[in-house]
Design an enzyme around this catalytic site. Structure first.
Site, PDB file in Angstrom:
ATOM      1  N   HIS A  75      12.252  -1.286   3.627  1.00 46.91           N
ATOM      2  CA  HIS A  75      12.453  -0.309   4.891  1.00 46.91           C
ATOM      3  C   HIS A  75      13.579   0.724   4.443  1.00 46.91           C
ATOM      4  O   HIS A  75      13.781   1.839   4.750  1.00 46.91           O
ATOM      5  CB  HIS A  75      12.805  -0.828   6.092  1.00 46.91           C
ATOM      6  CG  HIS A  75      11.388  -1.155   6.979  1.00 46.91           C
ATOM      7  ND1 HIS A  75      10.892  -0.419   7.635  1.00 46.91           N
ATOM      8  CD2 HIS A  75      10.226  -2.419   6.745  1.00 46.91           C
ATOM      9  CE1 HIS A  75       9.533  -0.548   8.147  1.00 46.91           C
ATOM     10  NE2 HIS A  75       9.444  -1.862   7.749  1.00 46.91           N
TER      11      HIS A  75
ATOM     12  N   VAL B 148      -0.008   8.849  -0.904  1.00 44.59           N
ATOM     13  CA  VAL B 148       0.364  10.512  -0.422  1.00 44.59           C
ATOM     14  C   VAL B 148      -0.772  11.520  -0.746  1.00 44.59           C
ATOM     15  O   VAL B 148      -1.533  11.175  -1.787  1.00 44.59           O
ATOM     16  CB  VAL B 148       1.527  10.997  -1.524  1.00 44.59           C
ATOM     17  CG1 VAL B 148       2.916  10.226  -0.909  1.00 44.59           C
ATOM     18  CG2 VAL B 148       1.347  10.552  -3.035  1.00 44.59           C
ATOM     19  N   ARG B 149      -0.863  12.320   0.150  1.00 49.99           N
ATOM     20  CA  ARG B 149      -2.133  13.264   0.011  1.00 49.99           C
ATOM     21  C   ARG B 149      -1.865  14.491   0.549  1.00 49.99           C
ATOM     22  O   ARG B 149      -0.944  14.879   1.535  1.00 49.99           O
ATOM     23  CB  ARG B 149      -3.171  12.443   1.044  1.00 49.99           C
ATOM     24  CG  ARG B 149      -2.855  12.208   2.476  1.00 49.99           C
ATOM     25  CD  ARG B 149      -3.649  11.514   3.204  1.00 49.99           C
ATOM     26  NE  ARG B 149      -3.203  11.300   4.477  1.00 49.99           N
ATOM     27  CZ  ARG B 149      -2.301  10.374   5.012  1.00 49.99           C
ATOM     28  NH1 ARG B 149      -2.004   9.391   4.264  1.00 49.99           N
ATOM     29  NH2 ARG B 149      -2.076  10.201   6.093  1.00 49.99           N
TER      30      ARG B 149
ATOM     31  N   HIS C 227       0.614  -1.303  -0.034  1.00 52.28           N
ATOM     32  CA  HIS C 227       0.014  -0.022  -0.068  1.00 52.28           C
ATOM     33  C   HIS C 227       0.903   1.158  -0.056  1.00 52.28           C
ATOM     34  O   HIS C 227       1.900   1.263   0.832  1.00 52.28           O
ATOM     35  CB  HIS C 227      -0.851   0.017   1.312  1.00 52.28           C
ATOM     36  CG  HIS C 227      -1.269   1.403   1.703  1.00 52.28           C
ATOM     37  ND1 HIS C 227      -0.912   2.000   2.620  1.00 52.28           N
ATOM     38  CD2 HIS C 227      -2.299   2.048   1.101  1.00 52.28           C
ATOM     39  CE1 HIS C 227      -1.701   3.158   2.855  1.00 52.28           C
ATOM     40  NE2 HIS C 227      -2.535   3.271   1.941  1.00 52.28           N
TER      41      HIS C 227
END
Lengths: 299, 299
Positions: free
Chosen positions: A143, A107-108, A104
């Site tokens: 990561h 960006v918002r 998943h």
């Protein structure tokens, strides 16, 4: 706060990601443009029954509303009820092969306005990885890509956003994290617009390098019905998280979003089984004991 | 408020229902007794991969807690935070055959106590039917059984509880009812304990006559992969309702209930498909146009 620049970046990001995924899958995405009666709209790009992806949804949306729902900003409840604009790219990819993890990324950007007050804006985003048959190598790669994306913004940024991700993607009723995590952030508006936008651009642009090498490594691994059944069972956790806890999903449903676009995050085939427990020493147990536990993956 | 009498009725109801379902399925239920660290416990009875039922859960629980969660009583928010006892039987049956509808039934009793105040008690409950390939005959039978169960308590009872059910089991984000409804009630404490208890007893005891004849009529109908796929798709709506809206599910998860018992309501195999629409004139379309619409089924 430069709305056209953010919008242009987001639309371009969707385009780039879909083009890359189409190449991997050798199948074209469907493209649906939609508009909301209240204002704004979006573009949903969707692949079902692909060669690599059993279901993959990449959404771009720019919605405008008269009342900011409370789920939009946990940190700023005082803004609820303001008129708002929300822009974002959100994707969930459900691969067919149980050795390839679900992923998943989001960006918002929000802008809350009210007559007589200064507009308030903030960014949010992140990405997280949900393996079924996990590999430490994959979790480390993901990561480290997250860490590298955030490196220009200070060495403390990755550990903070990594912990935030661990807290956010946690199923309380299962006492279980959704997967091996990644990064998550919200309410980002410091020190200034251009730094925040730069950070969000790096997160978005680093999604493909974080995920695609994992797909390439695992997509041709042999699997059987047993692996598919475990994948279907674990996908149930994804559904539980998204429908019970996920703020993006709740925001979408509460703000009168387009249901079919919001729920492309749900997996294609899912199974629930009562009180299922993995066999001691099995690969399925390893997911629980070695991966669904707090770990420092980038180190 | 006679706690032992209610508890005895509920335990007996679970026993009777499970015995009948075992006869229908020719397979025994698994039985799990559990206790909560905070007090109370329950008995979960569960059948998976049966002959008739693909997944069937019949729960009895009697939980005791220090803080009543807000989801327990929509009508009495002022009681949130009181110590409480909650007792109930709750069942969801997911048949294998797509011609047999899914069904849900619940009867429950709450007692909220506070030092220096009179204890407050109320009952709630109901049952509702969710067909895949629907028959008017079945919906009529189910609603008439509901109406007959409530008949001794006044002719207005069934229409009120029928409307309440239509309102409650509604997926706002789909603008769609969960199924053909049935009855739903909550916050029932008038005119007195014995009348309310009698009503709840009749609802519980009329579940089998409301549902079993439908199972008997449809369980041997021939079906193929197409019918199973539509059933799996429609089961997605059941998941969406239970995880996003259902107060019983949220109460269970919020009050530290036993997750595996609460989520036996979820279907065994589920599919999500993007923007799926039934073929015009198909049996699948008939579900939407003739059954998932407000109708007077008992008349």
């Amino acid at each position: 706060m430069d709305v056209p620049a953010v919008k242009q970046f987001l639309a371009g990001l969707q385009h780039t990601i879909v083009a890359c995924l189409e190449q991997i899958d050798s199948k074209a995405f469907r493209r649906d443009e939609w508009a909301r009666p209240e204002g704004g709209g979006g573009v949903t790009q969707l692949l079902e029954d692909g060669n690599v992806f059993e279901r993959a949804g990449v959404n771009f949306s720019h919605v405008v509303g008269a009342n900011l729902p409370p789920s939009a900003s946990a940190g700023r409840p005082e803004l609820a009820g303001r008129s708002f604009q929300a822009m974002g790219v959100s994707l969930v990819l459900h691969p067919r092969n149980p050795y390839v993890p679900t992923v998943h990324m989001n960006v918002r950007c929000f802008l809350a306005e009210m007559t007589g007050a200064r507009p308030v804006w903030w960014f949010g985003g992140g990405m997280d990885l949900t393996p079924y048959y996990p590999f430490a190598e994959d979790a480390r790669h993901f990561h480290r890509a997250c860490r590298d994306a955030l490196a220009p913004f200070g060495a403390d940024r990755y550990p903070r956003y990594k912990s935030w991700c661990d807290e956010y993607f946690f199923l309380k009723h299962r006492a279980e994290p959704r997967g091996v995590g990644g990064i998550f952030f919200d309410d980002l508006s410091e020190p200034d617009f251009s730094t925040c936008f730069e950070l969000v651009k790096r997160v978005g642009s680093n999604f493909l390098p974080a995920y695609v090498p994992i797909v390439e490594r695992r997509k041709d691994w042999a699997y059987g019905d047993g692996e598919r059944a475990f994948q279907a069972y674990r996908r149930g956790r994804y559904v539980e998280f998204n429908l019970v806890y996920d703020r993006g999903t709740l925001f979408g449903l509460q703000s009168g979003g387009r249901t079919e676009s919001i729920l492309v995050s749900l997996p294609p085939r899912v199974e629930w089984r009562y009180d299922w427990k993995p066999e001691p020493g099995s690969p399925e147990e390893k997911l629980y004991t070695e991966f669904l536990v707090p770990r420092d993956w980038a180190g």
